[in-house]
Enzyme design. Structure first.
Site, PDB file in Angstrom:
ATOM      1  N   LYS A  14       0.851  -1.197   0.000  1.00 46.69           N
ATOM      2  CA  LYS A  14       0.000   0.000   0.000  1.00 46.69           C
ATOM      3  C   LYS A  14       0.883   1.242   0.000  1.00 46.69           C
ATOM      4  O   LYS A  14       1.447   1.627   1.010  1.00 46.69           O
ATOM      5  CB  LYS A  14      -0.944   0.045   1.194  1.00 46.69           C
ATOM      6  CG  LYS A  14      -2.073   1.019   0.869  1.00 46.69           C
ATOM      7  CD  LYS A  14      -2.640   1.839   1.993  1.00 46.69           C
ATOM      8  CE  LYS A  14      -1.845   2.926   2.570  1.00 46.69           C
ATOM      9  NZ  LYS A  14      -1.710   4.145   1.746  1.00 46.69           N
ATOM     10  N   GLY A  52       6.557   4.989   8.385  1.00 46.78           N
ATOM     11  CA  GLY A  52       5.761   6.215   8.388  1.00 46.78           C
ATOM     12  C   GLY A  52       5.938   6.945   9.700  1.00 46.78           C
ATOM     13  O   GLY A  52       6.946   6.758  10.389  1.00 46.78           O
ATOM     14  N   SER A  53       4.947   7.744  10.049  1.00 44.46           N
ATOM     15  CA  SER A  53       5.089   8.598  11.227  1.00 44.46           C
ATOM     16  C   SER A  53       4.871   7.803  12.516  1.00 44.46           C
ATOM     17  O   SER A  53       4.214   6.759  12.521  1.00 44.46           O
ATOM     18  CB  SER A  53       4.078   9.734  11.146  1.00 44.46           C
ATOM     19  OG  SER A  53       2.779   9.180  11.120  1.00 44.46           O
ATOM     20  N   THR A  54       5.386   8.336  13.601  1.00 44.41           N
ATOM     21  CA  THR A  54       5.242   7.675  14.899  1.00 44.41           C
ATOM     22  C   THR A  54       3.775   7.627  15.313  1.00 44.41           C
ATOM     23  O   THR A  54       3.313   6.621  15.866  1.00 44.41           O
ATOM     24  CB  THR A  54       6.129   8.392  15.938  1.00 44.41           C
ATOM     25  OG1 THR A  54       7.491   8.212  15.527  1.00 44.41           O
ATOM     26  CG2 THR A  54       5.951   7.822  17.330  1.00 44.41           C
ATOM     27  N   GLU A  55       3.023   8.684  15.030  1.00 46.55           N
ATOM     28  CA  GLU A  55       1.594   8.691  15.407  1.00 46.55           C
ATOM     29  C   GLU A  55       0.851   7.538  14.739  1.00 46.55           C
ATOM     30  O   GLU A  55       0.107   6.800  15.383  1.00 46.55           O
ATOM     31  CB  GLU A  55       0.941  10.024  14.985  1.00 46.55           C
ATOM     32  CG  GLU A  55       1.031  11.111  16.008  1.00 46.55           C
ATOM     33  CD  GLU A  55       0.952  10.616  17.457  1.00 46.55           C
ATOM     34  OE1 GLU A  55       1.959  10.756  18.161  1.00 46.55           O
ATOM     35  OE2 GLU A  55      -0.102  10.071  17.868  1.00 46.55           O
ATOM     36  N   GLY A  77       2.187   4.877  13.473  1.00 43.30           N
ATOM     37  CA  GLY A  77       2.775   3.631  13.982  1.00 43.30           C
ATOM     38  C   GLY A  77       2.084   3.164  15.261  1.00 43.30           C
ATOM     39  O   GLY A  77       1.789   1.970  15.425  1.00 43.30           O
ATOM     40  N   GLU A 128       9.006   1.271  11.221  1.00 38.60           N
ATOM     41  CA  GLU A 128      10.099   2.231  10.984  1.00 38.60           C
ATOM     42  C   GLU A 128       9.464   3.604  11.049  1.00 38.60           C
ATOM     43  O   GLU A 128       8.726   3.994  10.128  1.00 38.60           O
ATOM     44  CB  GLU A 128      10.692   2.042   9.583  1.00 38.60           C
ATOM     45  CG  GLU A 128      11.267   0.672   9.322  1.00 38.60           C
ATOM     46  CD  GLU A 128      12.608   0.488   9.966  1.00 38.60           C
ATOM     47  OE1 GLU A 128      13.157   1.453  10.531  1.00 38.60           O
ATOM     48  OE2 GLU A 128      13.116  -0.644   9.918  1.00 38.60           O
ATOM     49  N   CYS A 151      13.638  10.351   6.898  1.00 38.91           N
ATOM     50  CA  CYS A 151      13.398   9.985   8.302  1.00 38.91           C
ATOM     51  C   CYS A 151      14.650  10.169   9.136  1.00 38.91           C
ATOM     52  O   CYS A 151      14.579  10.539  10.296  1.00 38.91           O
ATOM     53  CB  CYS A 151      12.903   8.554   8.370  1.00 38.91           C
ATOM     54  SG  CYS A 151      13.962   7.443   7.456  1.00 38.91           S
ATOM     55  N   GLU A 187       9.550  16.314  14.927  1.00 34.27           N
ATOM     56  CA  GLU A 187      10.007  16.041  13.564  1.00 34.27           C
ATOM     57  C   GLU A 187       9.289  16.985  12.607  1.00 34.27           C
ATOM     58  O   GLU A 187       8.059  17.019  12.555  1.00 34.27           O
ATOM     59  CB  GLU A 187       9.687  14.591  13.197  1.00 34.27           C
ATOM     60  CG  GLU A 187      10.193  14.235  11.811  1.00 34.27           C
ATOM     61  CD  GLU A 187       9.837  12.811  11.390  1.00 34.27           C
ATOM     62  OE1 GLU A 187       8.668  12.426  11.533  1.00 34.27           O
ATOM     63  OE2 GLU A 187      10.740  12.106  10.908  1.00 34.27           O
TER      64      GLU A 187
HETATM   65  P1  NAD Z   1       2.210   8.597   7.512  1.00 34.28           P
HETATM   66  O1  NAD Z   1       2.445   7.886   8.799  1.00 34.28           O
HETATM   67  O2  NAD Z   1       1.207   9.671   7.469  1.00 34.28           O
HETATM   68  O3  NAD Z   1       1.813   7.552   6.366  1.00 34.28           O
HETATM   69  C1  NAD Z   1       2.590   6.427   6.067  1.00 34.28           C
HETATM   70  C2  NAD Z   1       1.722   5.388   5.398  1.00 34.28           C
HETATM   71  O4  NAD Z   1       0.752   4.914   6.333  1.00 34.28           O
HETATM   72  C3  NAD Z   1       0.919   5.898   4.203  1.00 34.28           C
HETATM   73  O5  NAD Z   1       0.856   4.887   3.222  1.00 34.28           O
HETATM   74  C4  NAD Z   1      -0.445   6.158   4.808  1.00 34.28           C
HETATM   75  O6  NAD Z   1      -1.485   6.119   3.867  1.00 34.28           O
HETATM   76  C5  NAD Z   1      -0.555   5.015   5.795  1.00 34.28           C
HETATM   77  N1  NAD Z   1      -1.478   5.225   6.923  1.00 34.28           N
HETATM   78  C6  NAD Z   1      -1.867   6.387   7.487  1.00 34.28           C
HETATM   79  N2  NAD Z   1      -2.733   6.150   8.491  1.00 34.28           N
HETATM   80  C7  NAD Z   1      -2.890   4.813   8.572  1.00 34.28           C
HETATM   81  C8  NAD Z   1      -3.645   3.947   9.433  1.00 34.28           C
HETATM   82  N3  NAD Z   1      -4.409   4.414  10.417  1.00 34.28           N
HETATM   83  N4  NAD Z   1      -3.550   2.610   9.230  1.00 34.28           N
HETATM   84  C9  NAD Z   1      -2.764   2.105   8.260  1.00 34.28           C
HETATM   85  N5  NAD Z   1      -2.042   2.877   7.415  1.00 34.28           N
HETATM   86  C10 NAD Z   1      -2.090   4.218   7.578  1.00 34.28           C
HETATM   87  O7  NAD Z   1       3.657   9.099   7.079  1.00 34.28           O
HETATM   88  P2  NAD Z   1       4.061  10.006   5.819  1.00 34.28           P
HETATM   89  O8  NAD Z   1       3.605  11.388   6.112  1.00 34.28           O
HETATM   90  O9  NAD Z   1       3.641   9.337   4.562  1.00 34.28           O
HETATM   91  O10 NAD Z   1       5.652   9.897   5.899  1.00 34.28           O
HETATM   92  C11 NAD Z   1       6.413  10.643   6.756  1.00 34.28           C
HETATM   93  C12 NAD Z   1       6.786   9.891   8.014  1.00 34.28           C
HETATM   94  O11 NAD Z   1       7.436   8.667   7.694  1.00 34.28           O
HETATM   95  C13 NAD Z   1       7.783  10.639   8.862  1.00 34.28           C
HETATM   96  O12 NAD Z   1       7.420  10.577  10.217  1.00 34.28           O
HETATM   97  C14 NAD Z   1       9.087   9.903   8.642  1.00 34.28           C
HETATM   98  O13 NAD Z   1      10.037  10.037   9.654  1.00 34.28           O
HETATM   99  C15 NAD Z   1       8.612   8.519   8.491  1.00 34.28           C
HETATM  100  N6  NAD Z   1       9.623   7.719   7.806  1.00 34.28           N
HETATM  101  C16 NAD Z   1      10.347   6.800   8.515  1.00 34.28           C
HETATM  102  C17 NAD Z   1      11.343   6.054   7.893  1.00 34.28           C
HETATM  103  C18 NAD Z   1      12.152   5.037   8.648  1.00 34.28           C
HETATM  104  O14 NAD Z   1      12.755   4.183   8.017  1.00 34.28           O
HETATM  105  N7  NAD Z   1      12.156   5.065   9.951  1.00 34.28           N
HETATM  106  C19 NAD Z   1      11.594   6.239   6.541  1.00 34.28           C
HETATM  107  C20 NAD Z   1      10.839   7.191   5.842  1.00 34.28           C
HETATM  108  C21 NAD Z   1       9.853   7.914   6.495  1.00 34.28           C
END
Ligand code: NAD
Length: 479
Positions: free
Chosen positions: A176, A229-232, A234, A251, A285, A383
C-alpha cells in the site's frame, strides 16, 4: 513501462475499485494533476487478501524452490534497471525531488532486489544441541501474507526494503503506497509480472491510510504489517494490529542529532551537516535535523553553513543543477511553514525561512537554518520533515551526548571528530539504530536500518529484515 498505471493490481490483473472511488496525484513542482488513481475500498482489500492467501498456498509460488524465487527477484532487478530512467521520472513527478536523487533511489532499489535475490537460498535453520536422545532443529518458514505500508518520501525504494525480503523469504505481499505517491509502486507491478512472479505474490492497493491502510491492518487474513511512516500512525497500527495478534515492524520518525566536535575536519562536517538536512528536501526519516556544535567552532560552522544554505535555492526538479526540489504537497508545505513560524518566535533565523515558487508554481521551501535553538522548542523536539535545521551549542563530550539523546526518537546520528576514541565512545553512548562517523546519510542493502525508542522497532535491510519475514519452527525427533 509505457503508460502510467492507475488501477488496483491484484492477482496479476489490473482491476477497477469495487466502489468506483479514485483520487488525484499532484505533481508538487507544477501543482498539476498527473494521474487519477483507484482507491481500494474494504471489499478490494478482501479480494487482495484472498489473492495473496491463494498465492501463498498455491503451487505456483509455494512450489518454487528458494533458488527460483531468487531468480525472479534478480530478473525484477534487471528489468527495473532497464526501465530506470522512466521510473525515476515518475518518482520525481509525484514526489518533487530532484531527478538525480530519483535515479539514485531507483539504483538502490535495483541493489535491494539483487541483495535479497542472493539471500533467497541462504536462509537456513539450525541444529540444536539439546539434552537427551533427540535430533532437534529449526526451520524458517514464511510468515505469510505481508501488508507493506509505506510513506511518500522514498516511495519505491522504501517499498523494496519490505517486498524484496518478504518475497525472498517466500511470503506474498500487498503493497500500500502513500496516497501522494502511488505511481512507481504501480509501475513496479508490471515489472513483477514480466519477471515471472505468479498471481498473488505481489499486489498493489493504492488508497488512503485511514481507509485502505487501516483495513489491511485489521484484516484477519494478513499475517504481518511492515510499516514505514510517522510515529503517530505507527502507534495506531500497533493498537489496530493487536486484535489479530499480527506481527508488526515499525520504521517511524526521527529527530537525528549531527554532532560536530571542535577537532573535526570542519569543511567536511559542514558539507555533511548540509547534506544531512537538505538532501531529499529534509523529507528523510534520518535527516540530521538537530545540529550540535561544540562552542569553540560554533561561529565558523554556522557562518559556513549559512553561506552554503543561501546558495541552495529551490529549483525545477528536472533541471540538472537543482539540489533542492519541491516539498511533496501543499499540506506538507503548510506544516513546514508552521514550524518555521514557531522557530522565528523561539530561535534565531539565519538562513531561508520562506515559501517560494519556481516558474510561478510549486510547493517549495527555502533551505532554512535556525541558530540558538535548544530543547523545549518545537523546532528542536518535533520532527518537521522539511528543509529546516536547528543548531545548538554544547561544551564537551558529556554535554554533546546528553543533548544528542534528549529526544523521544532514536533513528540515526552523526559524529564529526578526528579523535578515534571519542568517535567510538560517543557512537556507543548514543541511543539510535544507525550512527555515522565522519559521514552522513549512507545506506546499503547489507546494513540494517531502523530505530530505537519512538523511532520504532524491527529493522529494514540486511539479514535482520529477512528474518523478520519468517516464523521459526522447532522440530523434535526422538532418536
Ligand atoms: P504517515 O504515517 O502519514 O503515512 C505512512 C503510510 O501509512 C501511508 O501509506 C499512509 O497512507 C498510511 N497510513 C496512514 N494512516 C494509517 C492507518 N491508520 N492505518 C494504516 N495505514 C495508515 O507518514 P508520511 O507522512 O507518509 O511519511 C512521513 C513519516 O514517515 C515521517 O514521520 C518519517 O520520519 C517517516 N519515515 C520513517 C522512515 C524510517 O525508516 N524510519 C523512513 C521514511 C519515512
Amino acid at each position: 513501462m509505457t503508460d502510467i498505471k492507475t488501477d488496483l493490481f491484484v492477482a496479476n490483473e489490473w482491476r477497477k475499485p469495487a466502489g468506483g472511488e479514485r483520487f488525484a496525484v499532484i505533481n508538487p513542482a507544477t501543482e498539476e494533476a498527473i494521474a487519477d488513481v483507484a482507491l481500494a475500498g474494504s471489499s478490494d482489500v478482501d479480494a487482495a487478501v484472498a489473492a495473496a492467501r491463494a498465492g501463498l498456498e498455491g503451487e505456483a509460488w509455494r512450489g518454487l524452490s528458494p533458488r527460483k524465487r531468487g531468480a525472479l527477484l534478480y530478473r525484477a532487478g534487471d528489468l527495473l534497471e532497464q526501465n530506470a530512467e522512466e521510473m525515476a521520472k515518475l518518482e520525481t513527478q509525484q514526489n518533487g525531488k530532484p531527478f538525480f536523487e530519483s535515479k539514485i533511489d531507483v539504483a538502490m532499489t535495483v541493489e535491494t532486489l539483487r541483495y535479497y535475490a542472493g539471500w533467497a537460498d541462504k536462509l537456513t535453520g539450525d541444529t540444536l544441541p539439546v539434552d537427551g536422545p533427540f535430533f532437534t532443529y529449526t526451520l524458517r518458514e514464511p510468515v505469510g501474507v505481508v501488508a507493506a505500508i509505506v510513506p511518500w518520501n522514498f516511495p519505491l525504494n522504501l517499498a523494496s526494503w519490505k517486498f524484496a525480503p518478504a518475497l525472498a523469504a517466500g511470503c506474498t505481499v500487498i503493497l500500500k503506497p502513500a496516497s501522494e505517491t502511488p505511481l512507481t509502486a504501480l509501475a513496479m507491478a508490471d515489472i513483477m509480472v514480466q519477471a515471472g512472479f505468479p498471481p498473488g505474490a505481489f499486489n498493489v492497493l493504492p488508497g488512503g491510510g485511514s481507509s485502505t491502510g487501516s483495513s489491511l491492518v485489521k484484516h484477519p487474513g494478513v499475517d504481518k504489517i511492515a510499516f514505514t511512516g510517522s510515529t503517530e500512525v505507527g502507534k495506531q497500527i500497533m493498537r489496530d494490529a493487536a486484535g489479530t495478534v499480527k506481527r508488526v515492524t515499525l520504521e517511524l520518525g526521527g529527530k537525528s542529532p549531527n554532532i560536530i566536535f571542535a577537532d573535526a575536519d570542519i569543511p567536511a562536517a559542514v558539507r555533511g551537516a548540509q547534506n544531512g538536512i537538505f538532501y531529499g528536501k529534509g523529507e528523510v526519516c534520518a535527516a540530521g535535523s538537530r545540529l550540535l556544535v561544540e562552542r569553540s567552532v560554533h561561529d565558523q560552522v554556522v557562518s559556513e553553513l549559512v553561506t552554503r544554505s543561501k546558495k541552495l535555492s529551490p529549483g525545477d526538479p528536472f533541471d540538472k543543477n537543482t539540489r533542492l526540489g519541491a516539498v511533496v504537497s501543499q499540506r506538507q508545505q503548510e506544516t513546514v511553514l508552521g514550524y518555521i513560524e514557531s522557530g522565528k518566535r523561539e530561535a534565531k533565523l539565519v538562513a531561508g525561512g520562506n515559501a517560494v515558487k519556481v516558474n510561478g508554481k510549486g510547493y517549495y521551501v527555502e533551505a532554512t537554518v535556525f541558530d540558538e535553538a535548544r530543547p523545549g522548542m518545537k523546532i528542536v523536539d518535533e520532527e518537521i520533515f522539511g528543509p529546516v535545521l536547528s543548531v545548538m551549542t554544547f561544551d564537551g563530550v558529556e554535554e554533546g551526548i546528553r543533548l544528542a539523546n534528549q529526544t523521544i526518537y532514536g533513528l540515526a546520528a552523526g559524529i564529526w571528530t578526528r579523535d578515534i576514541k571519542k568517535a567510538h565512545t560517543v557512537a556507543r553512548a548514543i541511543r539510535a539504530g544507525t550512527v555515522w562517523i565522519n559521514t552522513y546519510n549512507f545506506y546499503d542493502s547489507a546494513a540494517p536500518f531502523g530505530g530505537f525508542k519512538a523511532s520504532g522497532f524491527g529493522r529494514d535491510l540486511g539479514r535482520e529484515a529477512l528474518e523478520s519475514y519468517t516464523e521459526v519452527k522447532t522440530v523434535w525427533v526422538a532418536l
